[in-house]
Write an enzyme that holds these catalytic residues in place. Structure first.
Site, short mmCIF file in Angstrom:
data_model
loop_
_atom_site.label_atom_id
_atom_site.label_comp_id
_atom_site.label_asym_id
_atom_site.label_seq_id
_atom_site.Cartn_x
_atom_site.Cartn_y
_atom_site.Cartn_z
N ARG A 177 -9.48 0.99 9.23
CA ARG A 177 -9.07 -0.39 9.45
C ARG A 177 -10.13 -1.16 10.23
O ARG A 177 -9.94 -2.34 10.49
CB ARG A 177 -7.78 -0.42 10.25
N LYS B 231 0.83 -1.21 0.00
CA LYS B 231 0.00 0.00 0.00
C LYS B 231 0.87 1.26 0.00
O LYS B 231 0.57 2.21 -0.72
CB LYS B 231 -0.92 0.03 1.24
N ARG C 81 11.91 -6.57 4.98
CA ARG C 81 11.69 -5.16 4.66
C ARG C 81 12.68 -4.26 5.42
O ARG C 81 12.95 -4.49 6.59
CB ARG C 81 10.26 -4.77 5.03
N ARG D 152 11.76 -2.04 10.73
CA ARG D 152 10.74 -1.52 11.66
C ARG D 152 10.64 -2.46 12.86
O ARG D 152 10.70 -3.67 12.70
CB ARG D 152 9.41 -1.45 10.92
N ARG E 279 -0.26 -8.99 13.53
CA ARG E 279 -0.87 -7.95 12.69
C ARG E 279 -1.77 -8.59 11.62
O ARG E 279 -2.86 -8.07 11.33
CB ARG E 279 0.22 -7.10 12.03
P1 ADP Z 1 1.23 -2.19 8.32
O1 ADP Z 1 0.17 -1.87 7.32
O2 ADP Z 1 2.53 -2.61 7.71
O3 ADP Z 1 0.77 -3.12 9.42
P2 ADP Z 1 1.27 0.60 9.23
O4 ADP Z 1 2.55 1.33 9.13
O5 ADP Z 1 0.15 0.98 8.33
O6 ADP Z 1 1.64 -0.93 9.14
O7 ADP Z 1 0.72 0.72 10.75
C1 ADP Z 1 1.55 0.42 11.85
C2 ADP Z 1 0.73 0.35 13.14
O8 ADP Z 1 0.04 1.60 13.38
C3 ADP Z 1 -0.39 -0.69 13.17
O9 ADP Z 1 0.09 -1.99 13.50
C4 ADP Z 1 -1.29 -0.11 14.26
O10 ADP Z 1 -0.77 -0.31 15.56
C5 ADP Z 1 -1.23 1.37 14.00
N1 ADP Z 1 -2.31 1.80 13.07
C6 ADP Z 1 -2.14 2.25 11.80
N2 ADP Z 1 -3.34 2.56 11.25
C7 ADP Z 1 -4.29 2.29 12.19
C8 ADP Z 1 -5.71 2.39 12.23
N3 ADP Z 1 -6.42 2.83 11.17
N4 ADP Z 1 -6.36 2.01 13.36
C9 ADP Z 1 -5.68 1.59 14.42
N5 ADP Z 1 -4.34 1.46 14.45
C10 ADP Z 1 -3.64 1.81 13.36
#
Ligand code: ADP
Length: 220
Positions: A88, A13, A127, A160, A171
């Site tokens: 999400r 994404k 990554r 990360r 996740r």
């Molecule tokens: P990925 O898509 O690789 O899991 P992101 O960088 O998008 O990682 O998000 C990292 C973390 O940030 C998530 O694991 C969560 O803890 C938090 N997060 C991101 N977006 C949301 C959301 N919309 N609602 C709740 N937590 C979120």
């Protein structure tokens, strides 16, 4: 154009968001990046988010939604935006839909990037990301030109902290439980297209543009 990028961690994404941002001249609003930035700065929002992010769990809906809706009011998002990582959960999607409807700014397209879980695990474990310009690389599939250094800005790359195998699996599990229902949610609203995201980056980018054209009937 108001676009949502949906899909599990590791689906690409962030990478596709960057392509779209360049093509359409829109800001990418990536909730994970915002949380990581706030955590690094030690702000009150960062402190609220830290525990969830470290564990690979979602930050509470009210905290996340408030942050994103405020961000969408900033001038650069008035003409459109690309949301990466939000919504999400169903409550997040409902809150977003209400806010956009109230502002007369309906969604244009929701792109659902699909990859098998095992590929997601493989991609994320290898990554490496640039903490400065946020580009991501992969030790196996997409190495930087000089090991450990960002091609574009020259900053040192890092892994990360939530990209260890146990946290990745957590996740993914939460993604299937909390976020997958949004596929049906947006499909029922006629806003969603699936994208097979196993292909090379450029192929996925072309498929994404086609899907947006199809949803918005904008073939320019
Ligand atoms: P990925 O898509 O690789 O899991 P992101 O960088 O998008 O990682 O998000 C990292 C973390 O940030 C998530 O694991 C969560 O803890 C938090 N997060 C991101 N977006 C949301 C959301 N919309 N609602 C709740 N937590 C979120």
């Amino acid at each position: 154009m108001r676009i949502i990028l949906l899909g599990p961690p590791g689906a690409g994404k962030g990478t596709q968001g960057r392509h779209l941002a360049e093509r359409y001249g829109l800001p990418v609003i990536a909730t994970g990046d915002i949380f990581r930035e706030q955590i690094a700065k030690g702000t009150p929002l960062g402190l609220q988010a830290k525990e969830s992010v470290d564990r690979g769990e979602y930050v509470p809906d009210d905290v996340t939604t408030k942050m994103v809706l405020a961000r969408l009011e900033e001038p650069d998002a008035r003409e459109g935006f690309i949301l990466d990582g939000f919504p999400r959960t169903v409550p997040q999607a409902q809150a977003l839909e209400r806010a956009l409807a109230a502002a007369g700014r309906p969604l244009s397209a929701v792109l659902n990037f699909k990859i098998p879980d095992e590929l997601a695990v493989k991609r994320l474990m290898a990554r490496i990301v640039c903490p400065n310009c946020r580009r991501s690389y992969n030790k196996e599939f997409k190495p930087p030109r000089v090991a450990g250094i960002c091609d574009v800005c020259g900053h040192a790359l890092e892994s990360r902290s939530d990209d260890d195998e146990a946290t990745i699996r957590r996740r993914l599990e939460i993604y299937h439980r909390e976020t997958k229902p949004l596929v049906l949610y947006f499909w029922e609203r006629g806003l969603l297209r699936d994208i097979d995201a196993e292909a090379p980056e450029e192929v996925v980018a072309d498929r994404t543009i086609e899907a947006i054209a199809d949803l918005t009937e904008d073939y320019g």
